[in-house]
Scaffold this motif. Structure first.
Motif, short mmCIF file in Angstrom:
data_model
loop_
_atom_site.label_atom_id
_atom_site.label_comp_id
_atom_site.label_asym_id
_atom_site.label_seq_id
_atom_site.Cartn_x
_atom_site.Cartn_y
_atom_site.Cartn_z
N TRP A 186 0.83 -1.20 0.00
CA TRP A 186 0.00 0.00 0.00
C TRP A 186 0.86 1.25 0.00
CZ3 TRP A 186 -4.86 -0.20 3.62
CH2 TRP A 186 -5.73 -1.19 3.14
N ARG A 187 2.00 1.20 0.65
CA ARG A 187 2.86 2.37 0.76
C ARG A 187 4.28 1.95 0.42
NH1 ARG A 187 3.23 4.92 6.49
NH2 ARG A 187 0.98 4.86 6.20
N GLU A 220 -7.00 6.15 2.43
CA GLU A 220 -5.62 5.68 2.55
C GLU A 220 -4.73 6.28 1.46
OE1 GLU A 220 -2.38 4.06 4.21
OE2 GLU A 220 -4.38 4.20 5.08
N VAL A 266 -1.42 8.55 2.19
CA VAL A 266 -0.08 8.29 1.64
C VAL A 266 0.42 9.49 0.86
CG1 VAL A 266 1.24 6.86 0.02
CG2 VAL A 266 -0.36 5.80 1.60
N TYR A 319 7.62 8.99 0.01
CA TYR A 319 6.53 8.00 0.04
C TYR A 319 5.69 8.08 -1.22
CZ TYR A 319 7.84 7.85 4.93
OH TYR A 319 8.54 7.72 6.09
N SER A 320 5.23 6.91 -1.65
CA SER A 320 4.33 6.84 -2.81
C SER A 320 3.33 5.71 -2.59
CB SER A 320 5.12 6.62 -4.10
OG SER A 320 5.83 5.39 -4.04
N VAL A 321 2.29 5.72 -3.41
CA VAL A 321 1.22 4.72 -3.32
C VAL A 321 1.72 3.42 -3.95
CG1 VAL A 321 -1.12 4.14 -4.06
CG2 VAL A 321 -0.57 6.47 -3.37
#
Length: 170
Positions: A54-55, A120, A124, A135-137
């Motif tokens: 997810w992250r 969510e 993120v 950070y990215s999805v």
């Protein structure tokens, strides 16, 4: 007594013909294969995406960390429970059950999954770079979102009536 002797050359006695019994078979509606198939794909995508990344945290040194959805117990449990409820509704679709309740369950679970996924993704994307990490999805959130979209689409494609009191097998 109704017994008659048959002499040579006579035709044997034959019972009078009875009319054929009417064929009784239940008229089943045409299967709702398209909605059931789309709903099945949505359930699989939503549940499978819970266990994907997810992250993604990329460090400037090249170190990459993937945080899977199941590590985020709150939203992952909501998505998993909604996916399991949608799986029950999908089973009902495969057995040709139709009605407003089934449509509302598919619609509600799809919207819950989409809302949790949207929250969510926004979380993120709002993370600022910290200590060399960007950070990215990850790939799991789009898969979960696709599952939610497919569940909503299956609810809209279901050929059952959109009326109260129509929750009975057709």
């Amino acid at each position: 007594m109704g017994i008659r002797a048959v002499h040579p050359g006579d035709d044997p006695p034959v019972a009078p013909p009875t009319p054929p019994l009417p064929q009784r078979h239940r008229e089943r509606p045409a299967p709702n294969w398209l909605a059931a198939l789309i709903s099945s794909a949505g359930v699989i995508a939503a549940i499978m995406g819970t266990f994907l990344s997810w992250r993604v945290a990329d460090h400037e040194s090249g170190f990459v960390t993937h945080l899977i959805g199941w590590d985020q117990a709150g939203k992952a449990v909501v998505i998993l429970v909604a996916g399991l409820v949608a799986a029950g509704a999908t089973g009902a679709l495969w057995t040709d059950l139709r009605g407003l309740t089934l449509k509302l369950v598919l619609l509600a679970t799809g919207l819950v999954i989409l809302a949790a996924t949207g929250l969510e993704i926004a979380n993120v994307l709002s993370l600022d770079p910290f200590d060399g990490y960007v950070y990215s999805v990850g790939s799991g959130l789009p898969v979960v979102a696709a599952g939610g979209v497919l569940l909503v689409l299956a609810a809209l494609l279901d050929r059952g009536p959109w009326a109260f009191g129509s929750d009975r097998p057709a």
